[in-house]
Scaffold this motif. Structure first.
Motif, PDB file in Angstrom:
ATOM      1  N   GLY A   1     -16.617  11.662 -14.627  1.00 22.30           N
ATOM      2  CA  GLY A   1     -15.250  11.207 -14.870  1.00 22.30           C
ATOM      3  C   GLY A   1     -14.471  10.918 -13.611  1.00 22.30           C
ATOM      4  O   GLY A   1     -13.275  10.589 -13.683  1.00 22.30           O
ATOM      5  N   GLY A   2     -15.124  11.007 -12.449  1.00 24.01           N
ATOM      6  CA  GLY A   2     -14.429  10.721 -11.204  1.00 24.01           C
ATOM      7  C   GLY A   2     -14.336   9.232 -10.935  1.00 24.01           C
ATOM      8  O   GLY A   2     -15.120   8.436 -11.454  1.00 24.01           O
ATOM      9  N   ASP A   3     -13.353   8.850 -10.142  1.00 23.26           N
ATOM     10  CA  ASP A   3     -13.227   7.474  -9.671  1.00 23.26           C
ATOM     11  C   ASP A   3     -13.859   7.410  -8.280  1.00 23.26           C
ATOM     12  O   ASP A   3     -13.381   8.065  -7.343  1.00 23.26           O
ATOM     13  N   VAL A   4     -14.926   6.630  -8.144  1.00 21.83           N
ATOM     14  CA  VAL A   4     -15.755   6.651  -6.937  1.00 21.83           C
ATOM     15  C   VAL A   4     -15.584   5.364  -6.156  1.00 21.83           C
ATOM     16  O   VAL A   4     -15.608   4.261  -6.718  1.00 21.83           O
ATOM     17  N   HIS A   5     -15.435   5.507  -4.855  1.00 21.86           N
ATOM     18  CA  HIS A   5     -15.438   4.380  -3.924  1.00 21.86           C
ATOM     19  C   HIS A   5     -16.687   4.523  -3.057  1.00 21.86           C
ATOM     20  O   HIS A   5     -16.804   5.467  -2.280  1.00 21.86           O
ATOM     21  N   LEU A   6     -17.620   3.592  -3.211  1.00 19.25           N
ATOM     22  CA  LEU A   6     -18.890   3.647  -2.479  1.00 19.25           C
ATOM     23  C   LEU A   6     -18.826   2.689  -1.304  1.00 19.25           C
ATOM     24  O   LEU A   6     -18.695   1.475  -1.474  1.00 19.25           O
ATOM     25  N   LEU A   7     -18.920   3.247  -0.105  1.00 16.30           N
ATOM     26  CA  LEU A   7     -18.773   2.492   1.132  1.00 16.30           C
ATOM     27  C   LEU A   7     -20.136   2.260   1.767  1.00 16.30           C
ATOM     28  O   LEU A   7     -20.878   3.213   2.025  1.00 16.30           O
ATOM     29  N   GLU A   8     -20.492   1.014   2.007  1.00 15.46           N
ATOM     30  CA  GLU A   8     -21.781   0.669   2.614  1.00 15.46           C
ATOM     31  C   GLU A   8     -21.567  -0.402   3.673  1.00 15.46           C
ATOM     32  O   GLU A   8     -20.900  -1.406   3.427  1.00 15.46           O
ATOM     33  N   GLU A   9     -22.149  -0.212   4.855  1.00 10.09           N
ATOM     34  CA  GLU A   9     -21.879  -1.120   5.961  1.00 10.09           C
ATOM     35  C   GLU A   9     -22.669  -2.427   5.877  1.00 10.09           C
ATOM     36  O   GLU A   9     -22.274  -3.427   6.458  1.00 10.09           O
ATOM     37  N   THR A  10     -23.795  -2.442   5.155  1.00 14.47           N
ATOM     38  CA  THR A  10     -24.566  -3.673   5.013  1.00 14.47           C
ATOM     39  C   THR A  10     -24.060  -4.465   3.803  1.00 14.47           C
ATOM     40  O   THR A  10     -23.273  -3.949   3.008  1.00 14.47           O
TER      41      THR A  10
ATOM     42  N   LEU B   1     -12.628   3.184   9.084  1.00 13.28           N
ATOM     43  CA  LEU B   1     -11.816   3.070  10.297  1.00 13.28           C
ATOM     44  C   LEU B   1     -11.316   4.434  10.757  1.00 13.28           C
ATOM     45  O   LEU B   1     -11.482   4.817  11.908  1.00 13.28           O
ATOM     46  N   ASN B   2     -10.704   5.177   9.824  1.00 14.18           N
ATOM     47  CA  ASN B   2     -10.181   6.487  10.184  1.00 14.18           C
ATOM     48  C   ASN B   2      -9.927   7.303   8.927  1.00 14.18           C
ATOM     49  O   ASN B   2      -9.963   6.779   7.812  1.00 14.18           O
ATOM     50  N   MET B   3      -9.664   8.584   9.138  1.00 16.14           N
ATOM     51  CA  MET B   3      -9.397   9.498   8.034  1.00 16.14           C
ATOM     52  C   MET B   3      -8.332  10.501   8.456  1.00 16.14           C
ATOM     53  O   MET B   3      -8.328  10.963   9.589  1.00 16.14           O
ATOM     54  N   GLN B   4      -7.442  10.796   7.536  1.00 18.82           N
ATOM     55  CA  GLN B   4      -6.411  11.802   7.766  1.00 18.82           C
ATOM     56  C   GLN B   4      -6.401  12.779   6.604  1.00 18.82           C
ATOM     57  O   GLN B   4      -6.636  12.404   5.455  1.00 18.82           O
ATOM     58  N   THR B   5      -6.107  14.042   6.920  1.00 18.53           N
ATOM     59  CA  THR B   5      -6.024  15.061   5.878  1.00 18.53           C
ATOM     60  C   THR B   5      -4.646  15.052   5.245  1.00 18.53           C
ATOM     61  O   THR B   5      -3.630  14.978   5.947  1.00 18.53           O
ATOM     62  N   LEU B   6      -4.623  15.096   3.921  1.00 20.72           N
ATOM     63  CA  LEU B   6      -3.364  15.199   3.175  1.00 20.72           C
ATOM     64  C   LEU B   6      -3.264  16.623   2.658  1.00 20.72           C
ATOM     65  O   LEU B   6      -4.120  17.065   1.892  1.00 20.72           O
ATOM     66  N   ASN B   7      -2.278  17.344   3.054  1.00 26.28           N
ATOM     67  CA  ASN B   7      -2.164  18.748   2.682  1.00 26.28           C
ATOM     68  C   ASN B   7      -2.178  18.938   1.174  1.00 26.28           C
ATOM     69  O   ASN B   7      -1.278  18.502   0.462  1.00 26.28           O
ATOM     70  N   GLY B   8      -3.241  19.577   0.696  1.00 23.69           N
ATOM     71  CA  GLY B   8      -3.347  19.880  -0.721  1.00 23.69           C
ATOM     72  C   GLY B   8      -3.686  18.694  -1.597  1.00 23.69           C
ATOM     73  O   GLY B   8      -3.825  18.826  -2.804  1.00 23.69           O
ATOM     74  N   ARG B   9      -3.843  17.521  -0.989  1.00 23.97           N
ATOM     75  CA  ARG B   9      -4.094  16.322  -1.792  1.00 23.97           C
ATOM     76  C   ARG B   9      -5.343  15.576  -1.332  1.00 23.97           C
ATOM     77  O   ARG B   9      -5.545  14.437  -1.693  1.00 23.97           O
ATOM     78  N   GLY B  10      -6.162  16.195  -0.522  1.00 24.33           N
ATOM     79  CA  GLY B  10      -7.402  15.546  -0.104  1.00 24.33           C
ATOM     80  C   GLY B  10      -7.249  14.781   1.194  1.00 24.33           C
ATOM     81  O   GLY B  10      -6.726  15.296   2.181  1.00 24.33           O
TER      82      GLY B  10
ATOM     83  N   GLN C   1      -6.698  10.756   3.264  1.00 20.36           N
ATOM     84  CA  GLN C   1      -6.347   9.342   3.270  1.00 20.36           C
ATOM     85  C   GLN C   1      -7.322   8.641   4.202  1.00 20.36           C
ATOM     86  O   GLN C   1      -7.477   9.019   5.363  1.00 20.36           O
ATOM     87  N   VAL C   2      -7.989   7.627   3.697  1.00 22.46           N
ATOM     88  CA  VAL C   2      -8.997   6.927   4.500  1.00 22.46           C
ATOM     89  C   VAL C   2      -8.645   5.456   4.591  1.00 22.46           C
ATOM     90  O   VAL C   2      -8.077   4.870   3.660  1.00 22.46           O
ATOM     91  N   SER C   3      -8.982   4.871   5.721  1.00 23.36           N
ATOM     92  CA  SER C   3      -8.800   3.430   5.922  1.00 23.36           C
ATOM     93  C   SER C   3     -10.177   2.794   6.073  1.00 23.36           C
ATOM     94  O   SER C   3     -11.017   3.272   6.843  1.00 23.36           O
TER      95      SER C   3
ATOM     96  N   LEU D   1      -7.086   4.203   1.065  1.00 26.05           N
ATOM     97  CA  LEU D   1      -7.346   4.947  -0.162  1.00 26.05           C
ATOM     98  C   LEU D   1      -6.954   6.400   0.022  1.00 26.05           C
ATOM     99  O   LEU D   1      -7.027   6.941   1.131  1.00 26.05           O
ATOM    100  N   GLU D   2      -6.563   7.038  -1.068  1.00 30.36           N
ATOM    101  CA  GLU D   2      -6.384   8.482  -1.085  1.00 30.36           C
ATOM    102  C   GLU D   2      -7.462   9.070  -1.987  1.00 30.36           C
ATOM    103  O   GLU D   2      -7.597   8.668  -3.153  1.00 30.36           O
TER     104      GLU D   2
END
Length: 1018
Positions: A27-36, A82-91, A93-95, A187-188
């Motif tokens: 039931g999760g919403d998945v974002h699959l990241l692939e460089e090729t 590109l980068n990732m930041q921690t969101l306190n208690g919310r997982g 944030q990724v670019s 994305l969050e």
């Protein structure tokens, strides 16, 4: 608990695909990241898998397609983090940077005209430079997404200031867009799974092997491309220097592995079996080929690996030479010469082709990725994990799956992916889904009463099929069969673009039934059925002819006869398809509880994982206490405390509000089906009134089998006759429970002077033809522990192959540095243990010095194998699940479904499946919990449509069908005195239909009429 239910999966190889599918099904919403440009990773580059002999891309294609079509999965191919930041208690944030492809995927119809006319040719990275590709290209033929990409590094528009534009002028769909720009996506997500895989070792720096200097020296991955039907030679093995078929092949092991100078001083784990597989496949492709494998230790530690190794020697004639190759040079005859030592003397042997079994290295960009994610790497450059938390990184909420944390084979990668999915689900606690499917399909066409209009699609599949079968001739033949409205050949019928072609042909020609002649329905039937549903047809209006396994592969030397047989198979399929009728699936409700059988480490770990995801769990254990084999394990190579793990896990089980643990339990009966199982247990309780036993009935939706295994009791080497002969487990318990000054079992001597350890005792034999995986590392661990407390003790380890795979190689090296002496013995000349003047004497033939050695031992330690629990077979009958010849549970598919049983809703974990380490048991336990959660997360699932139906007017109520039904799906209606079928329990095996004397039972999709038509077609 994190509120955000989205998950970012980094890496689109088999591990990333499996993790994405599991999370999406939960039931999760998945974002699959692939460089090729395509998902699939390195698996599409491989030829076949062993020991299943499945084509790698063929078994992967359905999973790739399912991943691309799943409504809960968003693909971000040709993209990078590109980068990732921690969101306190919310997982987090990724670019994500989405690179420009310069081709509009909505307009592109994958016709290939642009690629055909492109004037630029560059080395194809997917084929490792063995052939050229164009500047506009698809990553590989079966790639998903099946879209074209312009390589701006080679395209003339970018390299020559806007010139050429041939593809733009030729594209009728106007899909070329040179104005395409990079896009940044934010994305969050609540959790991250890293499954970005590994890189192969580049052997160019090893001048002694001649790679890069001699054309006929290839890497093992390059050789895979030569073997592959989709490769540059379509599976024909030729020498790059002259395009002739080589006769003598040399495989050189440990190139870039177990190599301190190259800073790859670990074992890459997969190379030995890859070489064995490639040697066997080479013999399958060209019978005149003579392969030789040069090796140090043959590390066949996986399930059925040793059997495959022995078959390679006996059945396929693969020659194994235990020697380290010193160099490869070009001989005067034009052939390559391999230099090595034989019986201590230098030897050179000519070969036509040399294959370097290259090791595996961390991804080149792994340090940058780890820095962006804020996670640690280990000393070897892989993502660091803990032995007792094998999928957890150093950062909460970020998990690993696959070879990104250590070299591993496909089954281990798939298990780790499901395990990482389970860990994410523990954090995010996905809510139960109210619908059994979230996929949307067009309204189903009503074909009742319509004349059959069949589409027949014949797969080429390179050398796999077309190397033997004349596919064009079969296609022409199919076109002339009754009811066939359209017949067409496809290079790879399972590829995404050809699936679209099938849907187009259904619409264009009003097809109401489809026949595909290709490979195995075991792997591909669900893919083609789903394609029919997308086209508006009932999925059961599909029939498959297996012209690969049942034709091309078994008749390689009889091409004309194979072609005729393929025509017969297609005619049978078409005749049966003409009588197919729509079938319906029924919704089955799911009881959101789980039963875990076995309270050892695997069972407890699976129970805790499911409980942490929010599901109720019944944990049943036959013994009076939880813990299983872990109670007897005190040391592991990594130095962590197994007893501490035991205590903490037991405390977690006992205290968890979602777990009911029952000990001293006998399982009396298990009934039901996926989603609705009923288990009767008997709890042995002397204080219980009258019988001393309490009976309880448990209802649950899934079952996890974690019954464990035990140490084999040896009957050789004076075990049981002399107290100074012990097993490794007995030695370990003694070392853990004794003071340093009394480390000598069964003796008053303050310290041991000489210890002899004998490996593979009554293992890797005809009675137990498998490797128990842990024995070598257990011997090394105990040897190091003895050296720690008694450095002067002489320790000899007598071995056949030292199988300290992966990072455990470092401890093998440490043992040698500490003075532990390793002496190899051959199976034909096993060591002897005898009494001489009341002293233990060990005799062993040393093949290096070619003479017998006599060692006087204070202690002889036997490394005995692991044997399955005696109750496995009885439990297997109760659950209708299979075991192999040795008594271990048999998985649904060794590579892609390593924790699933064929019976829906039942999963496995731990030693009951196969010998494994503590870390591996934990991974498989969490993987089983993850797979079980894909069922429990739904309120309903769909039953199988191909089930039996009873014609009550013909049924006499004789009961024959009841006696043959393995799934207890049939009962007798006492009022009507006729048999009736529980549609949820029926698995469509057809035993009842075959048994019925009154012809009262028909199996959906295999009715009497359909079978009759198929038989008459011949």
């Amino acid at each position: 608990m994190v509120k955000n239910k989205s998950v970012l999966v980094i890496g689109g190889g088999i591990a990333g695909i499996q993790a994405s599918l599991d999370l999406a099904e939960m039931g999760g919403d998945v974002h699959l990241l692939e460089e090729t440009p395509s998902i699939g990773g390195r698996m599409p580059q491989l030829d076949k898998t062993f020991p299943t002999n499945d084509c790698s891309i063929c078994i992967l294609a359905p999973k790739m397609s399912e991943c691309a079509r799943h409504p809960n999965i968003t693909l971000h191919t040709y993209s990078e983090l590109l980068n990732m930041q921690t969101l306190n208690g919310r997982g987090f944030q990724v670019s994500i940077l989405k690179k420009p492809t310069y081709v509009d995927p909505e307009r592109c119809v994958a016709c290939g005209l642009c690629e055909e006319k492109c004037p630029i040719k560059v080395a194809d990275e997917f084929d490792l430079g063995l052939r050229k590709r164009k500047a506009i290209y698809r990553y590989f033929l079966q790639s998903i997404p099946s879209r074209y990409v312009i390589d701006e590094r080679s395209c003339r528009f970018f390299t020559r200031g806007g010139k050429c534009r041939a593809c733009e002028r030729l594209c009728k769909s106007q899909a070329i867009n040179f104005e395409d720009k990079p896009e940044e996506i934010t994305l969050e997500v609540g959790s991250i799974v890293v499954s970005s895989g590994i890189d192969p070792f580049n052997p160019r720096g090893l001048a002694q092997y001649g790679y890069g200097r001699y054309k006929d020296v290839l890497t093992s991955l390059e050789f895979e491309r030569l073997l592959s039907a989709s490769g540059p030679t379509q599976g024909h093995i030729v020498r790059p220097s002259d395009d002739k078929t080589p006769k003598r092949l040399a495989f050189i092991q440990c190139v870039g592995s177990r190599d301190i100078q190259q800073k790859n001083d670990y074992c890459s784990a997969v190379c030995c079996m890859q070489a064995v597989k490639e040697a066997v496949m080479a013999r399958e492709h060209e019978s005149q080929i003579e392969p030789t494998i040069f090796f140090m230790d043959m590390r066949c530690f996986g399930k059925d690996f040793d059997k495959y190794y022995e078959r390679a020697k006996s059945q396929w004639g693969v020659n194994f030479v235990r020697s380290r190759v010193s160099k490869v040079k070009m001989g005067n005859s034009g052939n390559l010469e391999v230099y090595y030592l034989k019986n201590g003397l230098p030897v050179k042997t000519p070969f036509d082709l040399v294959i370097l079994s290259i090791g595996l290295r961390p991804r080149g960009d792994i340090a940058d990725l780890a820095d962006k994610l804020g996670i640690d790497l280990n000393e070897f450059g892989f993502i660091d994990t803990h032995p007792f938390r094998p999928v957890d990184t150093s950062r909460q909420g970020i998990y690993v799956g696959g070879a990104v944390s250590s070299p591993k084979d496909i089954p281990e990668s798939v298990m780790e992916a499901s395990s990482a999915a389970a860990r994410s689900a523990e954090d995010l606690k996905f809510p139960r889904q109210t619908e059994f499917t979230r996929k949307t399909y067009p309204e189903e066409l009503n074909i009742v009463g319509d004349r059959p209009r069949i589409g027949a699609f014949i797969c080429h599949c390179g050398i796999n099929i077309a190397g033997v079968v004349d596919v064009e001739s079969v296609t022409e033949y199919a076109q002339g069969l009754p009811y066939v409205a359209w017949a067409q050949r496809g290079l790879f019928v399972c590829s995404q673009d050809f699936l679209e072609t099938i849907k187009q042909r259904i619409k264009e020609h009003n097809l109401n039934r489809v026949v595909v002649a290709s490979c195995s329905p075991r792997t591909h039937e669900p893919l083609f059925r789903d394609t029919l549903r997308q086209a508006g047809l009932n999925e059961y209006l599909f029939e498959m002819a297996n012209i690969r396994d049942q034709c091309a592969w078994v008749h390689m030397e009889e091409k004309d006869a194979a072609t005729e047989k393929a025509k017969d198979l297609v005619q049978i399929a078409v005749s049966k398809a003409a009588r197919l009728t729509p079938l319906k699936r029924l919704p089955i409700s799911i009881n959101p509880k789980a039963l875990v059988i076995g309270g050892g480490l695997a069972g407890m770990t699976a129970a805790v994982s499911l409980a942490n995801q929010g599901y109720r769990v019944y944990l049943v254990e036959r013994q009076e206490e939880l813990g299983g084999n872990l109670r007897h394990i005190h040391f592991i190579l990594e130095g962590e405390d197994p007893q501490g793990l035991l205590s903490s896990t037991m405390e977690e089980v006992e205290a968890h509000p979602n777990i009911e643990a029952y000990k001293s339990v006998d399982i009396k009966d298990i009934n039901g089906y996926v989603g609705n199982f009923k288990t009767t247990i008997e709890i042995r309780n002397p204080g219980y009134p009258r019988s001393g036993c309490e009976i309880r009935n448990l209802e649950h939706g899934v079952i996890i089998v974690a019954t464990g295994a035990k140490e084999h009791t040896p009957e050789s080497y004076l075990y049981g006759k002399d107290r100074r002969v012990v097993t490794q487990l007995e030695l370990e318990e003694h070392l853990a429970n004794s003071k340093p000054e009394t480390r000598r079992p069964a003796s008053g001597c303050p310290e041991l002077e000489t210890v002899v350890m004998i490996q593979c005792v009554e293992s890797r034999t005809d009675q137990r033809p498998y490797c128990s995986r842990i024995c070598c590392q257990q011997a090394v661990s105990n040897a190091l522990k003895i050296k720690e407390v008694s450095p002067k003790t002489n320790i000899y380890i007598l071995y056949r192959d030292v199988r300290t795979y992966g990072f455990k190689e470092a401890y093998y090296r440490k043992a040698r540095e500490e003075g532990v002496i390793f002496i190899r013995y051959d199976e034909e000349r096993k060591p002897e243990v005898r009494l001489a003047d009341r002293k233990l004497e060990v005799k062993v033939f040393d093949p290096v010095v070619e003479r017998d050695l006599i060692v006087n031992a204070d202690l002889v330690v036997l490394s005995v194998g692991i044997v399955p629990d005696e109750g496995n077979k009885a439990l297997a009958k109760m659950l209708k699940i299979p075991v192999n010849k040795e008594g271990f549970f048999l998985e649904a598919h060794m590579k892609l479904r390593p924790v699933d049983f064929v019976t829906d809703g039942i999963f496995m974990a731990g030693l009951g499946h196969n010998p494994k380490t503590i870390s591996e048991s934990i991974v498989q336990a969490k993987a089983a919990a993850g797979r079980a959660a894909t069922v429990l997360s739904k309120e309903f699932i769909q039953s199988e449509g191909q089930i039996s139906k009873i014609d009550e007017s013909r049924c006499s109520g004789c009961g024959s069908c009841l006696s043959v039904c393995a799934y207890q799906a049939i009962s007798l209606n006492e009022e009507k005195y006729v048999a009736q079928i529980n549609e949820a329990l029926c698995k469509g095996c057809g035993a009842c239909a075959a048994t019925c004397r009154g012809d009262a039972i028909d199996l959906g999709g295999f009715s009497n009429e359909q079978i009759y038509e198929a038989v008459c077609a011949l």
